[in-house]
Design a protein around this motif. Sequence first.
Motif, mmCIF file in Angstrom:
data_model
loop_
_atom_site.group_PDB
_atom_site.id
_atom_site.type_symbol
_atom_site.label_atom_id
_atom_site.label_comp_id
_atom_site.label_asym_id
_atom_site.label_seq_id
_atom_site.Cartn_x
_atom_site.Cartn_y
_atom_site.Cartn_z
ATOM 1 N N SER A 252 0.050 -3.588 99.931
ATOM 2 C CA SER A 252 -0.496 -4.879 99.482
ATOM 3 C C SER A 252 -1.620 -5.346 100.405
ATOM 4 C CB SER A 252 0.608 -5.942 99.459
ATOM 5 O OG SER A 252 1.707 -5.525 98.685
ATOM 6 N N LEU A 253 -2.523 -6.165 99.848
ATOM 7 C CA LEU A 253 -3.576 -6.815 100.617
ATOM 8 C C LEU A 253 -3.370 -8.318 100.567
ATOM 9 C CD1 LEU A 253 -6.768 -4.804 99.559
ATOM 10 C CD2 LEU A 253 -5.368 -4.523 101.614
ATOM 11 N N VAL A 254 -3.755 -8.990 101.658
ATOM 12 C CA VAL A 254 -3.554 -10.431 101.783
ATOM 13 C C VAL A 254 -4.864 -11.083 102.211
ATOM 14 C CG1 VAL A 254 -2.226 -12.267 102.891
ATOM 15 C CG2 VAL A 254 -1.167 -10.028 102.497
ATOM 16 N N VAL A 255 -5.256 -12.131 101.505
ATOM 17 C CA VAL A 255 -6.415 -12.938 101.886
ATOM 18 C C VAL A 255 -5.974 -14.388 101.981
ATOM 19 C CG1 VAL A 255 -8.580 -13.931 101.044
ATOM 20 C CG2 VAL A 255 -8.267 -11.467 101.010
ATOM 21 N N VAL A 256 -6.270 -15.023 103.111
ATOM 22 C CA VAL A 256 -5.981 -16.448 103.283
ATOM 23 C C VAL A 256 -7.305 -17.205 103.351
ATOM 24 C CG1 VAL A 256 -3.783 -16.050 104.427
ATOM 25 C CG2 VAL A 256 -5.844 -16.201 105.795
ATOM 26 N N GLU A 257 -7.346 -18.374 102.707
ATOM 27 C CA GLU A 257 -8.595 -19.146 102.631
ATOM 28 C C GLU A 257 -8.283 -20.597 102.359
ATOM 29 O OE1 GLU A 257 -10.484 -19.254 99.085
ATOM 30 O OE2 GLU A 257 -8.968 -18.165 97.953
ATOM 31 N N SER A 258 -9.334 -21.430 102.366
ATOM 32 C CA SER A 258 -9.152 -22.872 102.247
ATOM 33 C C SER A 258 -9.751 -23.473 100.988
ATOM 34 C CB SER A 258 -9.791 -23.584 103.458
ATOM 35 O OG SER A 258 -9.202 -23.156 104.663
ATOM 36 N N GLU A 259 -10.522 -22.693 100.208
ATOM 37 C CA GLU A 259 -11.296 -23.293 99.127
ATOM 38 C C GLU A 259 -10.899 -22.858 97.722
ATOM 39 O OE1 GLU A 259 -15.395 -22.489 99.966
ATOM 40 O OE2 GLU A 259 -15.162 -23.025 102.076
ATOM 41 N N GLY A 260 -10.281 -21.695 97.590
ATOM 42 C CA GLY A 260 -9.935 -21.199 96.270
ATOM 43 C C GLY A 260 -10.936 -20.221 95.701
ATOM 44 N N ASN A 261 -12.094 -20.064 96.347
ATOM 45 C CA ASN A 261 -13.088 -19.102 95.851
ATOM 46 C C ASN A 261 -12.567 -17.681 95.963
ATOM 47 O OD1 ASN A 261 -13.504 -19.614 98.821
ATOM 48 N ND2 ASN A 261 -14.850 -17.850 98.572
ATOM 49 N N GLY A 262 -11.782 -17.418 96.994
ATOM 50 C CA GLY A 262 -11.207 -16.083 97.149
ATOM 51 C C GLY A 262 -10.267 -15.747 96.012
ATOM 52 N N ARG A 263 -9.449 -16.722 95.614
ATOM 53 C CA ARG A 263 -8.534 -16.524 94.495
ATOM 54 C C ARG A 263 -9.319 -16.181 93.226
ATOM 55 N NH1 ARG A 263 -3.568 -18.890 93.772
ATOM 56 N NH2 ARG A 263 -3.330 -18.395 95.995
ATOM 57 N N MET A 264 -10.442 -16.859 93.022
ATOM 58 C CA MET A 264 -11.281 -16.584 91.847
ATOM 59 C C MET A 264 -11.844 -15.167 91.900
ATOM 60 S SD MET A 264 -11.504 -19.543 90.067
ATOM 61 C CE MET A 264 -13.080 -19.916 89.329
ATOM 62 N N CYS A 265 -12.302 -14.743 93.082
ATOM 63 C CA CYS A 265 -12.930 -13.429 93.211
ATOM 64 C C CYS A 265 -11.951 -12.275 93.031
ATOM 65 C CB CYS A 265 -13.618 -13.301 94.579
ATOM 66 S SG CYS A 265 -15.181 -14.179 94.709
ATOM 67 N N VAL A 266 -10.718 -12.463 93.449
ATOM 68 C CA VAL A 266 -9.769 -11.349 93.386
ATOM 69 C C VAL A 266 -8.942 -11.339 92.111
ATOM 70 C CG1 VAL A 266 -9.625 -11.266 95.912
ATOM 71 C CG2 VAL A 266 -7.898 -12.545 94.621
ATOM 72 N N THR A 267 -9.158 -12.332 91.222
ATOM 73 C CA THR A 267 -8.382 -12.361 89.976
ATOM 74 C C THR A 267 -9.239 -12.277 88.718
ATOM 75 O OG1 THR A 267 -8.389 -14.795 90.017
ATOM 76 C CG2 THR A 267 -6.489 -13.677 91.002
ATOM 77 N N LEU A 268 -10.443 -12.864 88.703
ATOM 78 C CA LEU A 268 -11.240 -12.924 87.487
ATOM 79 C C LEU A 268 -11.989 -11.632 87.149
ATOM 80 C CD1 LEU A 268 -12.737 -16.541 87.627
ATOM 81 C CD2 LEU A 268 -10.852 -15.699 86.236
#
Length: 516
Positions: A252-268
């Motif tokens: 597994s890979l893990v990314v932690v962030e504060s804005e939510g842009n990372g979530r958008m990049c790794v899911t959309l």
Amino acid sequence: MSEIVDAEPVNSPQPGGHHGVGLGHPHVGVTETFVGMPKFPKAARHELANTVQRRNLEHATSTIRHKRAAVVEELDDWEQLRVAAESIKNRTLRHLDEYLLEFEEKATAAGAHVHWARDAAEANRIIVDLVRDTGSPEVVKVKSMATQEIELNEALAAAGIDAWETDLAELIVQLGDDWPSHILVPAIHRNRSEVREIFLQNMAKVGRPAPDDLTEEPARLAEAARLHLREKFLRAKVGISGANFAIAETGSLVVVESEGNGRMCVTLPETLISVVGIEKILPTWADLEVFLQVLPRSSTGERENPYTSVWTGAAEGDGPRDVHIVLLDNNRTGVLADQVGRAALRCIRCSACLNVCPVYERTGGHAYGSVYPGPIGAILTPQLRGTASKIDQSLPYASSLCGACFDVCPVRIPIPDILVHLRTRVVDEHRKGLPSAEATAMKAMEKIFADHRRLEAAQKAATATHRFFGTRRMLGALPWPMSPWSSARDTPVPPAETFREWWKRERGNRSDGDRP
């Protein structure tokens, strides 16, 4: 990124002065490329003259320092967590080959494609080919130090592919034709008035323009960035990320962030490419528990990150259908071979050392000539890039050795010790195998002290010169090779007689029974 856009507005220079461009491109007034930069003292003098930047840095770093101190003080077991994090990283580095193979096996079984890259050139070739295979003319990116290290944006641009940064601070840097100056908050050297001007002047050139009535209010600046980026998120077919951690146990890979842009990049996007330094491996999920406590407190001064994204391979109907992981060496195995320097590979990129460093606070990140500025950059960059250039040779000296960096490091990297270790390496490389003047002098002293007759002869020769100096007590400057010594120390005139002579004269005729 609130630390940047909340910075107090100050009178700023007109855009176009001290801006530079992206990594590897000309930086006005300082350098042509990172590798071609002048040594740190010269670059630092240039940055010190930027009073606006110095005020921005002082305000931002002090804010983050105080936030970190408050949340760390809440934990009674903070030191035990640091020791645990250090121990986990050390164990992982000792068996890194085994954990990397385990990660590859588990990630592949989960549907991901794992690629191995020896260096930046190979990593960029792999990624460019993967993007070309999708037919996409653009990618959206999560903030990633690894992709900055290999200058991926420049490689994509050379291939005719646009790379859009989606982290707010990275967006500011990209739109401002600038380059990062901090690991966590790359635009820490900018204040909100500068950010507003950058958005108004440059957003329209690459997408949705900023509102004409845009103000310096942080919420308005964040809204303008969100609207600008939303259209890029929705149309992008390829996302590129790094990873804070890679779990060998499950791939597994893990990314932690504060804005939510990372979530958008790794899911959309349909295709996701993750560039991961080989040192980011953790053996198990239980190990991750420790780092999810120390990382947010050390980096943003938060108890936990607002967004923690975890993905394991590819799954039909859930996130990207085509997942690629590029495991990057880029001389990390060379660093691993150094028993002292390898501790730098424990770094989790929290940037706590930058926020307490008196040198970084005054010079900012650009003077370091690397995507890794501050104390960690001063030990990591010369090991990853070598010390062939002037900037890399000077980085181990870009420190007062005060030790504040070790005190705040969540994985207890002994940065001052490694700095001294690298200074020794730089000196040895400059000597090219020849003994130093100090080593030669010590060898001569070894010969003299090894035999009392030689020592007595040397002492007599020294005292014989006493009469030439009259009433003087100090010699002053000495000729080479003693000039480096005497330039920083007072050199006394040799005494009129040696201790041996004085003892013989005062006590030589006494028997043991006459001792007081």
